[in-house]
Design a protein around this motif. Structure first.
Motif, PDB file in Angstrom:
ATOM      1  N   ARG A  21       0.732  -1.292  -0.006  1.00 39.20           N
ATOM      2  CA  ARG A  21       0.159   0.058   0.057  1.00 39.20           C
ATOM      3  C   ARG A  21       0.648   1.332  -0.036  1.00 39.20           C
ATOM      4  O   ARG A  21       1.832   1.362   0.951  1.00 39.20           O
TER       5      ARG A  21
ATOM      6  N   GLU B 159      -2.926  -4.471  -9.062  1.00 41.26           N
ATOM      7  CA  GLU B 159      -3.327  -3.087  -8.438  1.00 41.26           C
ATOM      8  C   GLU B 159      -4.880  -3.228  -8.038  1.00 41.26           C
ATOM      9  O   GLU B 159      -5.589  -3.563  -8.982  1.00 41.26           O
TER      10      GLU B 159
ATOM     11  N   SER C  57      -3.511   4.804  -9.606  1.00 40.48           N
ATOM     12  CA  SER C  57      -3.204   3.610 -10.818  1.00 40.48           C
ATOM     13  C   SER C  57      -1.570   3.733 -10.787  1.00 40.48           C
ATOM     14  O   SER C  57      -0.998   4.688 -11.525  1.00 40.48           O
TER      15      SER C  57
ATOM     16  N   SER D 260      -2.292  -3.126 -13.466  1.00 37.37           N
ATOM     17  CA  SER D 260      -1.801  -4.613 -13.453  1.00 37.37           C
ATOM     18  C   SER D 260      -0.938  -4.791 -14.221  1.00 37.37           C
ATOM     19  O   SER D 260      -1.154  -4.553 -15.621  1.00 37.37           O
TER      20      SER D 260
ATOM     21  N   PHE E 175      -1.863   4.086  -4.167  1.00 30.93           N
ATOM     22  CA  PHE E 175      -2.495   2.665  -4.770  1.00 30.93           C
ATOM     23  C   PHE E 175      -2.096   1.682  -3.718  1.00 30.93           C
ATOM     24  O   PHE E 175      -1.420   1.829  -2.952  1.00 30.93           O
ATOM     25  N   GLU E 176      -2.766   0.517  -4.252  1.00 33.87           N
ATOM     26  CA  GLU E 176      -2.558  -0.581  -3.228  1.00 33.87           C
ATOM     27  C   GLU E 176      -2.556  -1.923  -4.254  1.00 33.87           C
ATOM     28  O   GLU E 176      -3.085  -1.895  -5.443  1.00 33.87           O
ATOM     29  N   GLY E 177      -1.805  -2.924  -3.909  1.00 37.48           N
ATOM     30  CA  GLY E 177      -1.670  -3.963  -4.736  1.00 37.48           C
ATOM     31  C   GLY E 177      -1.324  -5.491  -4.233  1.00 37.48           C
ATOM     32  O   GLY E 177      -0.773  -4.968  -3.019  1.00 37.48           O
TER      33      GLY E 177
ATOM     34  N   GLN F 156       1.371  -8.435  -4.850  1.00 35.62           N
ATOM     35  CA  GLN F 156       2.365  -8.819  -5.914  1.00 35.62           C
ATOM     36  C   GLN F 156       2.831 -10.487  -5.718  1.00 35.62           C
ATOM     37  O   GLN F 156       2.750 -10.762  -4.451  1.00 35.62           O
TER      38      GLN F 156
ATOM     39  N   ARG G  34      -9.427  -7.163 -10.404  1.00 35.59           N
ATOM     40  CA  ARG G  34      -9.163  -5.624  -9.664  1.00 35.59           C
ATOM     41  C   ARG G  34     -10.592  -5.312  -8.827  1.00 35.59           C
ATOM     42  O   ARG G  34     -10.419  -4.839  -7.681  1.00 35.59           O
TER      43      ARG G  34
END
Length: 271
Positions: A5, A27, A32, A46, A66-68, A70, A108
């Motif tokens: 994050r 993501e 973005s 992504s 953004f958050e993601g 991995q 997403r």
């Protein structure tokens, strides 16, 4: 897998350090992120990056708020999981929309709607397990050769690998390259580099790392680090991309997978 994050305090601008896995970045959130690749292209959202992506510091991750999630995928299960061979990626960055189409948008939305990291990890794990079960993985001999490269930290010789699987060196080179995306020797060099660069990031001296990681001398290590990252060993030791690994990934690196099988994830959130 690991969760990330961006807290929005300062814009993210990270040099991507090459790694011996296929990286899947999913993501979500209000922002973005985008990736600038070696060819000068910009990918938003992504993405997937092949083994060794980021050579000579040519790939950077940028963005804010953004958050993601991995995921680091062993090359031996990447085709089954992603629907594309690592050889087709060729160390490049590809937008996930181009690979998965509408499914990329759906995951997403699901990640964004989830109320916790645990739910996001479960969603991602279920998605990858479902995809992995639908497509055969690489040849068992190729999976075994990759496993031996990983557990030896890149110090096994190609002639030994060929003898162990009962193939000629030419056949191993051809099958390994077409299914993993790298020739065996280059794959071993990448794994050796990954081991060495994480030791440097942990604060160990370059002379000791070179001596214990299979390099001829410190100059050899220096040349390898510059070739992979575009910066010197002393500079790469402080790269933020590496600094979070001991928090986000157990032991700093993903564990060696069981040959030819999709391995369960050990997710960790990181802010």
């Amino acid at each position: 897998m690991a969760g990330f994050r961006d807290r929005g305090l300062t814009p993210v601008d990270l040099r991507v350090i090459p790694h011996p896995t296929v990286m899947l970045a999913l993501e979500f959130g209000s922002g973005s992120p985008f990736v600038d690749d070696a060819a000068g292209r910009r990918h938003r959202g992504s993405f997937v990056a092949g083994p060794g992506a980021g050579r000579r510091g040519a790939v950077r991750l940028r963005g804010e708020n953004f958050e993601g999630v991995q995921v680091r995928l062993s090359p031996v299960v990447a085709r089954a999981t992603l629907g594309v061979s690592p050889a087709d990626l060729d160390g490049a960055v590809v937008a996930l929309d181009d690979l998965w189409g509408r499914e990329a948008s759906r995951i997403r939305e699901q990640l964004d709607d989830a109320s916790s990291w645990e739910q996001r990890f479960a969603l991602t794990d279920a998605l990858l397990a479902r995809r992995c079960a639908a497509v055969p993985s690489v040849a068992p001999e190729v999976a075994w050769a990759w496993h031996r490269i990983v557990v030896s930290r890149g110090l096994v010789r190609v002639v030994e690998l060929a003898a162990e699987v009962g193939w000629s060196r030419k056949r191993l080179w051809s099958r390994f390259h077409s299914q993993v995306g790298l020739p065996p020797k280059r794959a071993a060099n990448l794994v050796r580099f990954d081991h060495a660069v994480h030791r440097l990031a942990a604060g160990e001296g370059a002379a000791r790392v070179a001596a214990e990681s299979g390099y001829a001398d410190q100059s050899h290590l220096h040349r390898d680090i510059v070739a992979f990252t575009g910066v010197t060993p002393s500079a790469v030791a402080g790269e933020p991309w590496l600094a979070v690994d001991d928090i986000a990934w157990s032991g700093g690196r993903a564990p060696a997978p069981t040959p030819g099988r999709c391995s369960p994830a050990s997710p960790r959130p990181h802010g």
